[in-house]
Design a protein around this motif. Structure first.
Motif, short mmCIF file in Angstrom:
data_model
loop_
_atom_site.label_atom_id
_atom_site.label_comp_id
_atom_site.label_asym_id
_atom_site.label_seq_id
_atom_site.Cartn_x
_atom_site.Cartn_y
_atom_site.Cartn_z
N ASN A 100 71.03 114.64 20.51
CA ASN A 100 70.10 115.18 19.52
C ASN A 100 69.27 114.07 18.88
N ASP A 101 69.93 112.93 18.59
CA ASP A 101 69.19 111.81 18.00
C ASP A 101 68.12 111.29 18.96
N ARG A 102 68.48 111.18 20.24
CA ARG A 102 67.50 110.70 21.21
C ARG A 102 66.35 111.68 21.38
N LEU A 103 66.69 112.97 21.36
CA LEU A 103 65.62 113.97 21.46
C LEU A 103 64.71 113.91 20.25
N GLU A 105 64.12 111.25 18.40
CA GLU A 105 63.29 110.06 18.54
C GLU A 105 62.16 110.29 19.52
N GLN A 106 62.46 110.96 20.62
CA GLN A 106 61.42 111.24 21.61
C GLN A 106 60.35 112.16 21.03
N ARG A 107 60.77 113.16 20.27
CA ARG A 107 59.79 114.05 19.64
C ARG A 107 58.93 113.30 18.64
N ASP A 108 59.58 112.43 17.84
CA ASP A 108 58.82 111.65 16.87
C ASP A 108 57.82 110.73 17.57
N LEU A 109 58.26 110.10 18.66
CA LEU A 109 57.36 109.22 19.40
C LEU A 109 56.20 110.01 20.00
N ALA A 110 56.50 111.18 20.55
CA ALA A 110 55.43 112.01 21.13
C ALA A 110 54.44 112.44 20.06
N ASP A 111 54.95 112.81 18.88
CA ASP A 111 54.05 113.21 17.79
C ASP A 111 53.16 112.05 17.35
N GLU A 186 62.42 95.77 19.54
CA GLU A 186 63.69 96.28 20.01
C GLU A 186 64.82 95.91 19.05
#
Length: 304
Positions: A100-103, A105-111, A186
């Motif tokens: 869930n955390d990785r998802l 982060e991916q959503r935040d990055l995509a936004d 990183e």
């Protein structure tokens, strides 16, 4: 079965007697026939006695081994079910939050990428419109005021979104808008900004006035207080909005406005994030009117 045998023996005796009676070649008193009949009658008597005796009770069947095996199998099934349930719970506790955390982060990055693309489109469209106007003889377009920005440091992942929101809100409160945000780092998280909407000299004046307010008491602007609160909640962090620097170290919180000439120094954003103590040392060398030490300041709820 015994009854059937008895009936058959009786029929055999009757047949034998009838045969002897009507066989004219052999007298009825034939000793051999008499012996056969006597043997048959003795067998009939034995069978009648056997019928009169009570039948022996059937031997009991030992069902204990079967019941024991069924109980052992049921216990093994319960143990396997408990083990499977435990493994599922462990998977849910360890893997599901991480996924869930990785998802997230991916959503935040995509936004953020989508927002950056939209800003770049607006910027390119504005510059193209200025170029078209200049080609039509409207004169050179007015220069766009642009300054650098930076936020980052030793910030836990769950505190990065609220700190980023507080940073961008503080920039907007001073008339700046985000033209481009470049996430990076990183080992030390940071985001580099290109901010437009106000010139460096205008910002220098406004930030020096803000330092006067901070030296006189708590920050009056809600956006400034939100940024200071966000940095106060991390171990180490740096925020830059044009000529304004805010540095957070253990037990230290400094705000400073270096001269504009220092903004011309080409310094990698990761360097300031990697060594915030060096930034704090440079701020401590500033004149008193360009520095404010907020190390003793404690955040309050934004509504207070």
């Amino acid at each position: 079965m015994t009854t059937v045998v008895l009936i058959l023996l009786c029929l055999a005796i009757a047949g034998r007697e009838l045969y002897l009676a009507f066989d004219r070649r052999r007298p009825v008193t034939d000793p051999v026939a008499a012996a056969e009949i006597a043997a048959l009658r003795g067998r009939v008597a034995e069978l009648e006695a056997a019928l009169e005796r009570p039948a022996p009770a059937p031997a009991p069947v030992d069902v204990e081994p079967v019941e024991r095996r069924l109980a052992e199998a049921e216990a093994a099934l319960r143990a396997a079910d408990a083990r499977i349930t435990s493994l599922v719970e462990q998977v849910n506790e360890r893997l599901v939050p991480e996924v869930n955390d990785r998802l997230a982060e991916q959503r935040d990055l995509a936004d953020r990428l989508a927002a950056d693309v939209a800003r770049l489109r607006r910027q390119v469209r504005r510059r193209l419109e200025d170029a078209v106007a200049a080609s039509l003889g409207a004169g050179p377009a007015e220069p766009v005021n642009m300054v650098h920005g930076l936020v980052g440091g030793r910030v836990p992942a769950d505190r990065r979104p609220p700190l980023t929101e507080a940073y961008e809100g503080c920039a907007a409160a001073f008339g700046l808008q985000v033209e481009l945000a470049e996430p990076g780092g990183e080992r030390r998280w940071h985001t580099r900004y290109f901010l437009s909407g106000a010139g460096p000299r205008e910002l220098e004046r406004d930030f020096l006035g803000m330092l006067c307010e901070l030296r006189e008491g708590a920050p009056q602007r809600r956006a400034v207080r939100a940024l200071l609160t966000g940095l106060h909640g991390v171990q180490e962090g740096v925020a830059q909005i044009g000529p304004l620097y805010v540095v957070r170290l253990p037990q230290v919180l400094l705000c400073g406005v270096p001269p504009l000439a220092e903004l011309l120094r080409r310094e990698q954003p990761a360097a300031a994030v990697r060594d915030p103590r060096a930034v704090a040392d440079r701020l401590r060398e500033l004149p008193q009117d360009r520095l404010c030490d907020l190390s003793d300041w404690r955040p309050r709820p934004l509504g207070a």
